[in-house]
Design a protein around this motif. Structure first.
Motif, PDB file in Angstrom:
ATOM      1  N   ALA A   1      38.616  14.531 159.518  1.00  0.00           N
ATOM      2  CA  ALA A   1      37.627  14.205 160.543  1.00  0.00           C
ATOM      3  C   ALA A   1      38.188  14.445 161.943  1.00  0.00           C
ATOM      4  CB  ALA A   1      37.184  12.753 160.397  1.00  0.00           C
ATOM      5  N   LYS A   2      39.464  14.126 162.151  1.00  0.00           N
ATOM      6  CA  LYS A   2      40.077  14.381 163.458  1.00  0.00           C
ATOM      7  C   LYS A   2      40.133  15.871 163.756  1.00  0.00           C
ATOM      8  CE  LYS A   2      42.945  10.268 163.905  1.00  0.00           C
ATOM      9  NZ  LYS A   2      44.309   9.754 163.998  1.00  0.00           N
ATOM     10  N   ARG A   3      40.484  16.673 162.754  1.00  0.00           N
ATOM     11  CA  ARG A   3      40.509  18.135 162.951  1.00  0.00           C
ATOM     12  C   ARG A   3      39.110  18.652 163.242  1.00  0.00           C
ATOM     13  NH1 ARG A   3      43.930  18.334 158.264  1.00  0.00           N
ATOM     14  NH2 ARG A   3      42.101  19.028 157.115  1.00  0.00           N
ATOM     15  N   GLY A   4      38.119  18.122 162.539  1.00  0.00           N
ATOM     16  CA  GLY A   4      36.739  18.544 162.762  1.00  0.00           C
ATOM     17  C   GLY A   4      36.253  18.175 164.154  1.00  0.00           C
ATOM     18  N   LEU A   5      36.646  16.990 164.627  1.00  0.00           N
ATOM     19  CA  LEU A   5      36.243  16.566 165.962  1.00  0.00           C
ATOM     20  C   LEU A   5      36.905  17.424 167.038  1.00  0.00           C
ATOM     21  CD1 LEU A   5      34.522  14.523 167.438  1.00  0.00           C
ATOM     22  CD2 LEU A   5      36.470  12.982 167.475  1.00  0.00           C
ATOM     23  N   LYS A   6      38.158  17.780 166.815  1.00  0.00           N
ATOM     24  CA  LYS A   6      38.851  18.664 167.771  1.00  0.00           C
ATOM     25  C   LYS A   6      38.188  20.029 167.815  1.00  0.00           C
ATOM     26  CE  LYS A   6      43.402  16.546 167.390  1.00  0.00           C
ATOM     27  NZ  LYS A   6      44.776  16.717 166.897  1.00  0.00           N
ATOM     28  N   SER A   7      37.867  20.596 166.656  1.00  0.00           N
ATOM     29  CA  SER A   7      37.241  21.917 166.647  1.00  0.00           C
ATOM     30  C   SER A   7      35.837  21.863 167.249  1.00  0.00           C
ATOM     31  CB  SER A   7      37.206  22.490 165.234  1.00  0.00           C
ATOM     32  OG  SER A   7      36.355  21.729 164.406  1.00  0.00           O
ATOM     33  N   LEU A   8      35.115  20.773 167.032  1.00  0.00           N
ATOM     34  CA  LEU A   8      33.795  20.614 167.643  1.00  0.00           C
ATOM     35  C   LEU A   8      33.911  20.551 169.161  1.00  0.00           C
ATOM     36  CD1 LEU A   8      30.747  20.059 167.538  1.00  0.00           C
ATOM     37  CD2 LEU A   8      31.301  17.644 167.217  1.00  0.00           C
ATOM     38  N   THR A   9      34.898  19.811 169.649  1.00  0.00           N
ATOM     39  CA  THR A   9      35.109  19.700 171.090  1.00  0.00           C
ATOM     40  C   THR A   9      35.395  21.064 171.700  1.00  0.00           C
ATOM     41  OG1 THR A   9      35.959  17.459 170.792  1.00  0.00           O
ATOM     42  CG2 THR A   9      36.472  18.555 172.863  1.00  0.00           C
ATOM     43  N   VAL A  10      36.255  21.829 171.052  1.00  0.00           N
ATOM     44  CA  VAL A  10      36.579  23.161 171.569  1.00  0.00           C
ATOM     45  C   VAL A  10      35.360  24.067 171.506  1.00  0.00           C
ATOM     46  CG1 VAL A  10      37.950  25.226 171.104  1.00  0.00           C
ATOM     47  CG2 VAL A  10      39.037  22.992 171.093  1.00  0.00           C
ATOM     48  N   ALA A  11      34.615  24.015 170.417  1.00  0.00           N
ATOM     49  CA  ALA A  11      33.461  24.900 170.244  1.00  0.00           C
ATOM     50  C   ALA A  11      32.369  24.642 171.275  1.00  0.00           C
ATOM     51  CB  ALA A  11      32.887  24.757 168.841  1.00  0.00           C
ATOM     52  N   VAL A  12      32.195  23.397 171.685  1.00  0.00           N
ATOM     53  CA  VAL A  12      31.157  23.078 172.660  1.00  0.00           C
ATOM     54  C   VAL A  12      31.707  23.193 174.085  1.00  0.00           C
ATOM     55  CG1 VAL A  12      29.628  21.258 173.502  1.00  0.00           C
ATOM     56  CG2 VAL A  12      29.870  21.638 171.064  1.00  0.00           C
ATOM     57  N   ALA A  13      32.929  22.707 174.306  1.00  0.00           N
ATOM     58  CA  ALA A  13      33.470  22.674 175.665  1.00  0.00           C
ATOM     59  C   ALA A  13      33.865  24.050 176.184  1.00  0.00           C
ATOM     60  CB  ALA A  13      34.667  21.727 175.720  1.00  0.00           C
ATOM     61  N   ALA A  14      34.355  24.921 175.333  1.00  0.00           N
ATOM     62  CA  ALA A  14      34.822  26.231 175.809  1.00  0.00           C
ATOM     63  C   ALA A  14      33.698  27.041 176.457  1.00  0.00           C
ATOM     64  CB  ALA A  14      35.483  27.005 174.663  1.00  0.00           C
ATOM     65  N   PRO A  15      32.536  27.219 175.826  1.00  0.00           N
ATOM     66  CA  PRO A  15      31.487  27.980 176.509  1.00  0.00           C
ATOM     67  C   PRO A  15      30.972  27.300 177.778  1.00  0.00           C
ATOM     68  CG  PRO A  15      30.883  27.593 174.212  1.00  0.00           C
ATOM     69  CD  PRO A  15      32.156  26.887 174.464  1.00  0.00           C
ATOM     70  N   VAL A  16      30.899  25.968 177.739  1.00  0.00           N
ATOM     71  CA  VAL A  16      30.426  25.244 178.919  1.00  0.00           C
ATOM     72  C   VAL A  16      31.418  25.407 180.068  1.00  0.00           C
ATOM     73  CG1 VAL A  16      29.937  22.939 179.825  1.00  0.00           C
ATOM     74  CG2 VAL A  16      29.014  23.627 177.615  1.00  0.00           C
ATOM     75  N   LEU A  17      32.707  25.306 179.782  1.00  0.00           N
ATOM     76  CA  LEU A  17      33.704  25.462 180.837  1.00  0.00           C
ATOM     77  C   LEU A  17      33.738  26.883 181.391  1.00  0.00           C
ATOM     78  CD1 LEU A  17      36.630  23.281 179.461  1.00  0.00           C
ATOM     79  CD2 LEU A  17      35.130  22.793 181.385  1.00  0.00           C
ATOM     80  N   VAL A  18      33.586  27.866 180.537  1.00  0.00           N
ATOM     81  CA  VAL A  18      33.542  29.251 181.015  1.00  0.00           C
ATOM     82  C   VAL A  18      32.308  29.454 181.901  1.00  0.00           C
ATOM     83  CG1 VAL A  18      33.265  31.656 180.285  1.00  0.00           C
ATOM     84  CG2 VAL A  18      34.899  30.185 179.123  1.00  0.00           C
ATOM     85  N   MET A  19      31.192  28.882 181.515  1.00  0.00           N
ATOM     86  CA  MET A  19      29.973  28.996 182.328  1.00  0.00           C
ATOM     87  C   MET A  19      30.137  28.265 183.656  1.00  0.00           C
ATOM     88  SD  MET A  19      27.030  30.481 182.205  1.00  0.00           S
ATOM     89  CE  MET A  19      26.875  30.826 180.486  1.00  0.00           C
ATOM     90  N   LEU A  20      30.782  27.097 183.626  1.00  0.00           N
ATOM     91  CA  LEU A  20      31.063  26.380 184.877  1.00  0.00           C
ATOM     92  C   LEU A  20      31.978  27.195 185.781  1.00  0.00           C
ATOM     93  CD1 LEU A  20      31.569  22.648 183.841  1.00  0.00           C
ATOM     94  CD2 LEU A  20      29.945  23.532 185.500  1.00  0.00           C
ATOM     95  N   PHE A  21      32.992  27.803 185.205  1.00  0.00           N
ATOM     96  CA  PHE A  21      33.914  28.644 185.963  1.00  0.00           C
ATOM     97  C   PHE A  21      33.158  29.800 186.619  1.00  0.00           C
ATOM     98  CE2 PHE A  21      36.821  32.266 186.170  1.00  0.00           C
ATOM     99  CZ  PHE A  21      37.855  31.724 186.916  1.00  0.00           C
TER     100      PHE A  21
END
Length: 194
Positions: free
Chosen positions: A45-65
């Motif tokens: 579950a911890k690995r899944g939560l980390k991968s979910l965070t990266v999958a959602v945060a990475a595109p949002v952060l690139v768009m913010l940048f």
């Protein structure tokens, strides 16, 4: 009643102390296995939560940048019908986050291995989404922005078809992104006409 369903309850063959010890050992072994399974599930579950965070945060952060460093200049305010830039940014950020979540759902189901075209469609729509703002506002070409939007919408529709086959929930999330793309199209048409 069949003779196979009858259990032997006689105590002649077995020693009751040996039976009780064997039963206790079995219960302890089951408790240890449950603890081990629980730890494995927690780690998964911890690995899944980390991968979910990266999958959602990475595109949002690139768009913010992209939004922060490239901005949109004064072209976004040239027409009274066009919504404020913060609303366009929020719409694009929400769409990027939803697409990241949809891509994660497909990835979890192993969809990118089964259908690698889904990954290519996702990456192409994300790249075109990144290109839309600079082409439309920095270059000031509403017509070129409309062409970029058309490519992005085609990639989004392809993502919808591919994601929906793998995970219907991911397909429904892409429908919301298609609605955001329709809003962007309305803004883009107004800019192309103006």
């Amino acid at each position: 009643m069949d003779s196979q369903d009858i259990r032997y309850r006689g105590g002649d063959d077995r020693d009751s102390a040996t039976t009780a010890m064997a039963e206790t050992d079995r219960k302890h072994a089951d408790d240890n296995n449950k603890g081990g399974k629980r730890d494995q599930k927690r780690a998964m579950a911890k690995r899944g939560l980390k991968s979910l965070t990266v999958a959602v945060a990475a595109p949002v952060l690139v768009m913010l940048f992209e939004t922060f460093f490239l901005g949109y200049g004064n072209r976004a305010r040239s027409s009274s019908w066009i919504p404020p830039p913060w609303f366009l940014h929020a719409t694009r950020l929400a769409s990027s986050g939803l697409m990241g979540l949809a891509a994660w759902l497909v990835w979890v189901d192993g969809g990118f291995h089964r259908k690698p075209n889904a990954l290519y469609l996702y990456l192409s729509q994300f790249t075109l989404c990144l290109l839309w703002g600079p082409v439309t506002f920095l270059l000031g070409s509403g017509l070129a922005g409309l062409v970029v939007w058309l490519g992005q919408s085609a990639a989004l529709f392809g993502c919808y078809k591919a994601f929906n086959e793998i995970s219907p929930v991911a397909g429904n999330l892409v429908k919301l992104c298609l609605a955001c793309a329709a809003f962007v199209a309305a803004v883009n048409v107004k800019l192309a006409i103006a």
